[in-house]
Scaffold this motif. Structure first.
Motif, PDB file in Angstrom:
ATOM      1  N   THR A   9      -9.492  -1.895  26.345  1.00  0.00           N
ATOM      2  CA  THR A   9      -9.446  -0.732  27.235  1.00  0.00           C
ATOM      3  C   THR A   9      -8.320  -0.875  28.248  1.00  0.00           C
ATOM      4  O   THR A   9      -7.593   0.075  28.525  1.00  0.00           O
ATOM      5  N   GLU A  10      -8.169  -2.054  28.800  1.00  0.00           N
ATOM      6  CA  GLU A  10      -7.091  -2.314  29.771  1.00  0.00           C
ATOM      7  C   GLU A  10      -5.719  -2.130  29.112  1.00  0.00           C
ATOM      8  O   GLU A  10      -4.823  -1.515  29.693  1.00  0.00           O
ATOM      9  N   ILE A  11      -5.545  -2.619  27.911  1.00  0.00           N
ATOM     10  CA  ILE A  11      -4.269  -2.491  27.202  1.00  0.00           C
ATOM     11  C   ILE A  11      -3.956  -1.026  26.929  1.00  0.00           C
ATOM     12  O   ILE A  11      -2.832  -0.565  27.159  1.00  0.00           O
ATOM     13  N   VAL A  12      -4.938  -0.278  26.464  1.00  0.00           N
ATOM     14  CA  VAL A  12      -4.730   1.138  26.163  1.00  0.00           C
ATOM     15  C   VAL A  12      -4.424   1.911  27.444  1.00  0.00           C
ATOM     16  O   VAL A  12      -3.551   2.785  27.467  1.00  0.00           O
ATOM     17  N   THR A  13      -5.118   1.589  28.529  1.00  0.00           N
ATOM     18  CA  THR A  13      -4.863   2.250  29.814  1.00  0.00           C
ATOM     19  C   THR A  13      -3.448   1.982  30.293  1.00  0.00           C
ATOM     20  O   THR A  13      -2.735   2.895  30.718  1.00  0.00           O
ATOM     21  N   ARG A  14      -3.018   0.740  30.220  1.00  0.00           N
ATOM     22  CA  ARG A  14      -1.652   0.390  30.649  1.00  0.00           C
ATOM     23  C   ARG A  14      -0.601   1.074  29.775  1.00  0.00           C
ATOM     24  O   ARG A  14       0.430   1.520  30.265  1.00  0.00           O
ATOM     25  N   LEU A  15      -0.866   1.165  28.482  1.00  0.00           N
ATOM     26  CA  LEU A  15       0.060   1.846  27.576  1.00  0.00           C
ATOM     27  C   LEU A  15       0.167   3.323  27.932  1.00  0.00           C
ATOM     28  O   LEU A  15       1.270   3.885  27.989  1.00  0.00           O
ATOM     29  N   ALA A  16      -0.960   3.956  28.222  1.00  0.00           N
ATOM     30  CA  ALA A  16      -0.944   5.369  28.604  1.00  0.00           C
ATOM     31  C   ALA A  16      -0.182   5.572  29.909  1.00  0.00           C
ATOM     32  O   ALA A  16       0.573   6.541  30.062  1.00  0.00           O
ATOM     33  N   GLU A  17      -0.339   4.657  30.864  1.00  0.00           N
ATOM     34  CA  GLU A  17       0.398   4.748  32.124  1.00  0.00           C
ATOM     35  C   GLU A  17       1.900   4.590  31.887  1.00  0.00           C
ATOM     36  O   GLU A  17       2.707   5.292  32.507  1.00  0.00           O
ATOM     37  N   ALA A  18       2.273   3.689  31.004  1.00  0.00           N
ATOM     38  CA  ALA A  18       3.688   3.482  30.702  1.00  0.00           C
ATOM     39  C   ALA A  18       4.286   4.714  30.021  1.00  0.00           C
ATOM     40  O   ALA A  18       5.409   5.122  30.343  1.00  0.00           O
ATOM     41  N   VAL A  19       3.558   5.306  29.110  1.00  0.00           N
ATOM     42  CA  VAL A  19       4.030   6.517  28.436  1.00  0.00           C
ATOM     43  C   VAL A  19       4.208   7.637  29.456  1.00  0.00           C
ATOM     44  O   VAL A  19       5.211   8.363  29.436  1.00  0.00           O
ATOM     45  N   GLY A  20       3.280   7.779  30.374  1.00  0.00           N
ATOM     46  CA  GLY A  20       3.393   8.788  31.423  1.00  0.00           C
ATOM     47  C   GLY A  20       4.597   8.556  32.319  1.00  0.00           C
ATOM     48  O   GLY A  20       5.290   9.495  32.706  1.00  0.00           O
ATOM     49  N   ALA A  21       4.858   7.287  32.648  1.00  0.00           N
ATOM     50  CA  ALA A  21       6.013   6.960  33.491  1.00  0.00           C
ATOM     51  C   ALA A  21       7.320   7.303  32.782  1.00  0.00           C
ATOM     52  O   ALA A  21       8.245   7.836  33.393  1.00  0.00           O
ATOM     53  N   VAL A  22       7.405   7.020  31.508  1.00  0.00           N
ATOM     54  CA  VAL A  22       8.609   7.351  30.741  1.00  0.00           C
ATOM     55  C   VAL A  22       8.794   8.862  30.680  1.00  0.00           C
ATOM     56  O   VAL A  22       9.904   9.381  30.848  1.00  0.00           O
ATOM     57  N   GLU A  23       7.710   9.589  30.465  1.00  0.00           N
ATOM     58  CA  GLU A  23       7.794  11.046  30.409  1.00  0.00           C
ATOM     59  C   GLU A  23       8.269  11.624  31.739  1.00  0.00           C
ATOM     60  O   GLU A  23       9.137  12.500  31.780  1.00  0.00           O
ATOM     61  N   ARG A  24       7.723  11.118  32.848  1.00  0.00           N
ATOM     62  CA  ARG A  24       8.158  11.601  34.165  1.00  0.00           C
ATOM     63  C   ARG A  24       9.634  11.283  34.408  1.00  0.00           C
ATOM     64  O   ARG A  24      10.375  12.093  34.955  1.00  0.00           O
ATOM     65  N   GLY A  25      10.068  10.103  33.991  1.00  0.00           N
ATOM     66  CA  GLY A  25      11.471   9.736  34.138  1.00  0.00           C
ATOM     67  C   GLY A  25      12.389  10.635  33.325  1.00  0.00           C
ATOM     68  O   GLY A  25      13.456  11.041  33.798  1.00  0.00           O
ATOM     69  N   ASN A  26      11.966  10.957  32.109  1.00  0.00           N
ATOM     70  CA  ASN A  26      12.772  11.848  31.271  1.00  0.00           C
ATOM     71  C   ASN A  26      12.866  13.245  31.870  1.00  0.00           C
ATOM     72  O   ASN A  26      13.928  13.869  31.856  1.00  0.00           O
ATOM     73  N   LEU A  27      11.758  13.748  32.400  1.00  0.00           N
ATOM     74  CA  LEU A  27      11.772  15.070  33.029  1.00  0.00           C
ATOM     75  C   LEU A  27      12.668  15.072  34.268  1.00  0.00           C
ATOM     76  O   LEU A  27      13.408  16.023  34.514  1.00  0.00           O
ATOM     77  N   ARG A  28      12.600  14.003  35.048  1.00  0.00           N
ATOM     78  CA  ARG A  28      13.438  13.902  36.239  1.00  0.00           C
ATOM     79  C   ARG A  28      14.919  13.852  35.852  1.00  0.00           C
ATOM     80  O   ARG A  28      15.753  14.522  36.454  1.00  0.00           O
ATOM     81  N   ALA A  29      15.244  13.076  34.829  1.00  0.00           N
ATOM     82  CA  ALA A  29      16.637  12.987  34.380  1.00  0.00           C
ATOM     83  C   ALA A  29      17.125  14.335  33.868  1.00  0.00           C
ATOM     84  O   ALA A  29      18.253  14.746  34.149  1.00  0.00           O
ATOM     85  N   GLY A  30      16.288  15.043  33.136  1.00  0.00           N
ATOM     86  CA  GLY A  30      16.657  16.378  32.653  1.00  0.00           C
ATOM     87  C   GLY A  30      16.878  17.338  33.805  1.00  0.00           C
ATOM     88  O   GLY A  30      17.795  18.168  33.774  1.00  0.00           O
ATOM     89  N   GLY A  31      16.064  17.236  34.840  1.00  0.00           N
ATOM     90  CA  GLY A  31      16.228  18.090  36.011  1.00  0.00           C
ATOM     91  C   GLY A  31      17.518  17.805  36.750  1.00  0.00           C
ATOM     92  O   GLY A  31      18.204  18.728  37.209  1.00  0.00           O
TER      93      GLY A  31
END
Length: 58
Positions: A9-31
């Protein structure tokens, strides 16, 4: 060999947080890219190109 449910559960949670961080970074870079394109065109032509927000007048 088995993995404890809490560890998995901890591994899956951390993976989901990392995916979210990458997505936010990509959106910020696009902006930032969009902002720079709009500002460059505005300074060069005096009007925002298609796809950029309209100018606000006060």
């Amino acid at each position: 060999m088995s993995i404890d449910v809490a560890v998995l559960t901890e591994i899956v949670t951390r993976l989901a947080e990392a995916v979210g961080a990458v997505e936010r970074g990509n959106l910020r870079a696009g902006g930032v890219i969009r902002e720079r394109r709009c500002v460059s065109a505005l300074l060069a032509a005096g009007a925002p190109p298609q796809g950029c927000p309209p100018l606000r007048t006060q």
